[in-house]
Design a protein around this motif. Structure first.
Motif, PDB file in Angstrom:
ATOM      1  N   MET A   1       0.836  -1.168   0.000  1.00 41.99           N
ATOM      2  CA  MET A   1       0.000   0.000   0.000  1.00 41.99           C
ATOM      3  C   MET A   1       0.890   1.243   0.000  1.00 41.99           C
ATOM      4  O   MET A   1       1.844   1.323   0.766  1.00 41.99           O
ATOM      5  CB  MET A   1      -0.893  -0.006   1.241  1.00 41.99           C
ATOM      6  CG  MET A   1      -1.696   1.252   1.396  1.00 41.99           C
ATOM      7  SD  MET A   1      -2.866   1.238   2.759  1.00 41.99           S
ATOM      8  CE  MET A   1      -1.800   1.536   4.138  1.00 41.99           C
ATOM      9  N   ILE A   2       0.580   2.191  -0.859  1.00 38.00           N
ATOM     10  CA  ILE A   2       1.320   3.446  -0.957  1.00 38.00           C
ATOM     11  C   ILE A   2       0.333   4.591  -0.749  1.00 38.00           C
ATOM     12  O   ILE A   2      -0.709   4.637  -1.390  1.00 38.00           O
ATOM     13  CB  ILE A   2       2.008   3.594  -2.323  1.00 38.00           C
ATOM     14  CG1 ILE A   2       3.042   2.493  -2.513  1.00 38.00           C
ATOM     15  CG2 ILE A   2       2.662   4.964  -2.437  1.00 38.00           C
ATOM     16  CD1 ILE A   2       3.712   2.515  -3.871  1.00 38.00           C
ATOM     17  N   VAL A   3       0.673   5.499   0.180  1.00 40.30           N
ATOM     18  CA  VAL A   3      -0.189   6.653   0.443  1.00 40.30           C
ATOM     19  C   VAL A   3       0.633   7.932   0.353  1.00 40.30           C
ATOM     20  O   VAL A   3       1.816   7.956   0.697  1.00 40.30           O
ATOM     21  CB  VAL A   3      -0.872   6.568   1.824  1.00 40.30           C
ATOM     22  CG1 VAL A   3      -1.868   5.438   1.877  1.00 40.30           C
ATOM     23  CG2 VAL A   3       0.130   6.442   2.937  1.00 40.30           C
ATOM     24  N   LEU A   4      -0.006   8.985  -0.128  1.00 40.51           N
ATOM     25  CA  LEU A   4       0.583  10.312  -0.168  1.00 40.51           C
ATOM     26  C   LEU A   4       0.370  10.948   1.198  1.00 40.51           C
ATOM     27  O   LEU A   4      -0.738  10.977   1.712  1.00 40.51           O
ATOM     28  CB  LEU A   4      -0.070  11.161  -1.259  1.00 40.51           C
ATOM     29  CG  LEU A   4       0.387  12.606  -1.376  1.00 40.51           C
ATOM     30  CD1 LEU A   4       1.866  12.676  -1.745  1.00 40.51           C
ATOM     31  CD2 LEU A   4      -0.458  13.348  -2.395  1.00 40.51           C
ATOM     32  N   LEU A   5       1.452  11.444   1.798  1.00 41.87           N
ATOM     33  CA  LEU A   5       1.379  11.997   3.145  1.00 41.87           C
ATOM     34  C   LEU A   5       1.313  13.514   3.135  1.00 41.87           C
ATOM     35  O   LEU A   5       1.828  14.165   2.221  1.00 41.87           O
ATOM     36  CB  LEU A   5       2.606  11.571   3.955  1.00 41.87           C
ATOM     37  CG  LEU A   5       2.827  10.081   4.144  1.00 41.87           C
ATOM     38  CD1 LEU A   5       4.087   9.839   4.959  1.00 41.87           C
ATOM     39  CD2 LEU A   5       1.633   9.441   4.831  1.00 41.87           C
ATOM     40  N   ASP A   6       0.713  14.051   4.175  1.00 44.61           N
ATOM     41  CA  ASP A   6       0.749  15.484   4.423  1.00 44.61           C
ATOM     42  C   ASP A   6       2.100  15.784   5.079  1.00 44.61           C
ATOM     43  O   ASP A   6       2.387  15.286   6.185  1.00 44.61           O
ATOM     44  CB  ASP A   6      -0.402  15.891   5.331  1.00 44.61           C
ATOM     45  CG  ASP A   6      -0.350  17.347   5.715  1.00 44.61           C
ATOM     46  OD1 ASP A   6       0.000  18.182   4.856  1.00 44.61           O
ATOM     47  OD2 ASP A   6      -0.655  17.646   6.887  1.00 44.61           O
ATOM     48  N   LYS A   7       2.925  16.561   4.394  1.00 49.92           N
ATOM     49  CA  LYS A   7       4.279  16.832   4.879  1.00 49.92           C
ATOM     50  C   LYS A   7       4.284  17.485   6.253  1.00 49.92           C
ATOM     51  O   LYS A   7       5.074  17.101   7.115  1.00 49.92           O
ATOM     52  CB  LYS A   7       5.044  17.711   3.896  1.00 49.92           C
ATOM     53  CG  LYS A   7       5.426  17.026   2.618  1.00 49.92           C
ATOM     54  CD  LYS A   7       6.335  17.884   1.797  1.00 49.92           C
ATOM     55  CE  LYS A   7       5.528  18.981   1.136  1.00 49.92           C
ATOM     56  NZ  LYS A   7       6.256  19.665   0.080  1.00 49.92           N
ATOM     57  N   GLN A   8       3.431  18.464   6.450  1.00 50.17           N
ATOM     58  CA  GLN A   8       3.437  19.189   7.721  1.00 50.17           C
ATOM     59  C   GLN A   8       3.075  18.272   8.888  1.00 50.17           C
ATOM     60  O   GLN A   8       3.654  18.364   9.965  1.00 50.17           O
ATOM     61  CB  GLN A   8       2.494  20.391   7.648  1.00 50.17           C
ATOM     62  CG  GLN A   8       2.910  21.414   6.624  1.00 50.17           C
ATOM     63  CD  GLN A   8       4.367  21.838   6.776  1.00 50.17           C
ATOM     64  OE1 GLN A   8       4.860  22.035   7.880  1.00 50.17           O
ATOM     65  NE2 GLN A   8       5.064  21.948   5.659  1.00 50.17           N
ATOM     66  N   SER A   9       2.123  17.392   8.678  1.00 59.95           N
ATOM     67  CA  SER A   9       1.738  16.433   9.715  1.00 59.95           C
ATOM     68  C   SER A   9       2.894  15.478  10.019  1.00 59.95           C
ATOM     69  O   SER A   9       3.184  15.199  11.180  1.00 59.95           O
ATOM     70  CB  SER A   9       0.510  15.653   9.263  1.00 59.95           C
ATOM     71  OG  SER A   9       0.195  14.653  10.177  1.00 59.95           O
ATOM     72  N   LEU A  10       3.544  14.993   8.984  1.00 56.44           N
ATOM     73  CA  LEU A  10       4.683  14.085   9.158  1.00 56.44           C
ATOM     74  C   LEU A  10       5.822  14.788   9.886  1.00 56.44           C
ATOM     75  O   LEU A  10       6.378  14.248  10.848  1.00 56.44           O
ATOM     76  CB  LEU A  10       5.164  13.578   7.800  1.00 56.44           C
ATOM     77  CG  LEU A  10       6.395  12.678   7.804  1.00 56.44           C
ATOM     78  CD1 LEU A  10       6.083  11.346   8.473  1.00 56.44           C
ATOM     79  CD2 LEU A  10       6.898  12.458   6.386  1.00 56.44           C
ATOM     80  N   TYR A  11       6.153  15.985   9.447  1.00 50.03           N
ATOM     81  CA  TYR A  11       7.254  16.721  10.065  1.00 50.03           C
ATOM     82  C   TYR A  11       6.958  17.071  11.516  1.00 50.03           C
ATOM     83  O   TYR A  11       7.829  16.980  12.375  1.00 50.03           O
ATOM     84  CB  TYR A  11       7.566  17.990   9.279  1.00 50.03           C
ATOM     85  CG  TYR A  11       8.126  17.750   7.895  1.00 50.03           C
ATOM     86  CD1 TYR A  11       8.716  16.540   7.533  1.00 50.03           C
ATOM     87  CD2 TYR A  11       8.058  18.741   6.932  1.00 50.03           C
ATOM     88  CE1 TYR A  11       9.213  16.331   6.272  1.00 50.03           C
ATOM     89  CE2 TYR A  11       8.568  18.544   5.652  1.00 50.03           C
ATOM     90  CZ  TYR A  11       9.140  17.339   5.332  1.00 50.03           C
ATOM     91  OH  TYR A  11       9.635  17.135   4.076  1.00 50.03           O
ATOM     92  N   SER A  46      -5.539   6.834   4.576  1.00 51.68           N
ATOM     93  CA  SER A  46      -5.827   5.482   4.101  1.00 51.68           C
ATOM     94  C   SER A  46      -6.109   5.387   2.603  1.00 51.68           C
ATOM     95  O   SER A  46      -6.289   4.299   2.087  1.00 51.68           O
ATOM     96  CB  SER A  46      -6.999   4.897   4.886  1.00 51.68           C
ATOM     97  OG  SER A  46      -8.135   5.698   4.704  1.00 51.68           O
ATOM     98  N   ASN A  47      -6.149   6.511   1.895  1.00 54.86           N
ATOM     99  CA  ASN A  47      -6.400   6.475   0.452  1.00 54.86           C
ATOM    100  C   ASN A  47      -5.118   6.125  -0.290  1.00 54.86           C
ATOM    101  O   ASN A  47      -4.120   6.831  -0.186  1.00 54.86           O
ATOM    102  CB  ASN A  47      -6.930   7.819  -0.043  1.00 54.86           C
ATOM    103  CG  ASN A  47      -8.276   8.149   0.550  1.00 54.86           C
ATOM    104  OD1 ASN A  47      -9.036   7.258   0.900  1.00 54.86           O
ATOM    105  ND2 ASN A  47      -8.568   9.426   0.678  1.00 54.86           N
ATOM    106  N   SER A  48      -5.155   5.052  -1.034  1.00 52.11           N
ATOM    107  CA  SER A  48      -3.972   4.631  -1.786  1.00 52.11           C
ATOM    108  C   SER A  48      -3.666   5.614  -2.902  1.00 52.11           C
ATOM    109  O   SER A  48      -4.568   6.196  -3.493  1.00 52.11           O
ATOM    110  CB  SER A  48      -4.179   3.242  -2.384  1.00 52.11           C
ATOM    111  OG  SER A  48      -4.247   2.284  -1.371  1.00 52.11           O
ATOM    112  N   SER A  49      -2.387   5.784  -3.175  1.00 50.66           N
ATOM    113  CA  SER A  49      -1.929   6.696  -4.216  1.00 50.66           C
ATOM    114  C   SER A  49      -1.022   5.954  -5.173  1.00 50.66           C
ATOM    115  O   SER A  49      -0.501   4.889  -4.863  1.00 50.66           O
ATOM    116  CB  SER A  49      -1.167   7.871  -3.612  1.00 50.66           C
ATOM    117  OG  SER A  49      -1.982   8.636  -2.793  1.00 50.66           O
ATOM    118  N   TYR A  50      -0.814   6.582  -6.318  1.00 50.11           N
ATOM    119  CA  TYR A  50       0.118   6.032  -7.293  1.00 50.11           C
ATOM    120  C   TYR A  50       1.444   6.779  -7.162  1.00 50.11           C
ATOM    121  O   TYR A  50       1.468   8.004  -7.065  1.00 50.11           O
ATOM    122  CB  TYR A  50      -0.413   6.183  -8.713  1.00 50.11           C
ATOM    123  CG  TYR A  50       0.597   5.795  -9.760  1.00 50.11           C
ATOM    124  CD1 TYR A  50       0.906   4.461  -9.993  1.00 50.11           C
ATOM    125  CD2 TYR A  50       1.276   6.764 -10.478  1.00 50.11           C
ATOM    126  CE1 TYR A  50       1.850   4.105 -10.924  1.00 50.11           C
ATOM    127  CE2 TYR A  50       2.228   6.411 -11.421  1.00 50.11           C
ATOM    128  CZ  TYR A  50       2.514   5.080 -11.638  1.00 50.11           C
ATOM    129  OH  TYR A  50       3.462   4.725 -12.559  1.00 50.11           O
TER     130      TYR A  50
END
Length: 94
Positions: A1-11, A46-50
């Motif tokens: 599974m690959i998801v696009l993350l929100d950078k600010q949340s991750l950082y 949880s939304n999968s990304s390409y």
């Protein structure tokens, strides 16, 4: 599974300002905390990304988690399931 993350949340989760500091932060935390944070972030997104893997600029590998930074400065999280992890489990006796 690959998801696009929100950078600010991750950082903010890891207390860093950019992707390169993220690797240092991950190396300084306990493995269980890193796994907890990454699985929590994955469940929020949880939304999968390409992901076009030819556009990857930098990769951070942590156990079954891959963090990718692409040339557009987007960050993706890939979770792989290790097939050997279930080899050591046994069925119940009941």
């Amino acid at each position: 599974m690959i998801v696009l993350l929100d950078k600010q949340s991750l950082y903010s989760t890891f207390g860093v300002n950019d992707f390169y500091d993220l690797e240092l932060s991950i190396n300084n935390l306990s493995p269980s905390m890193v796994e907890y944070y990454l699985s929590d972030i994955a469940s929020e997104n949880s939304n999968s990304s390409y992901l076009n893997k030819s556009n990857i600029e930098k990769t951070i590998l942590f156990d079954e988690y891959f963090l990718y930074l692409d040339y557009n400065q987007d960050i993706y999280l890939e979770i792989t399931q290790d097939s050997t992890a279930n080899d050591f489990e046994s069925n119940t006796l009941w």
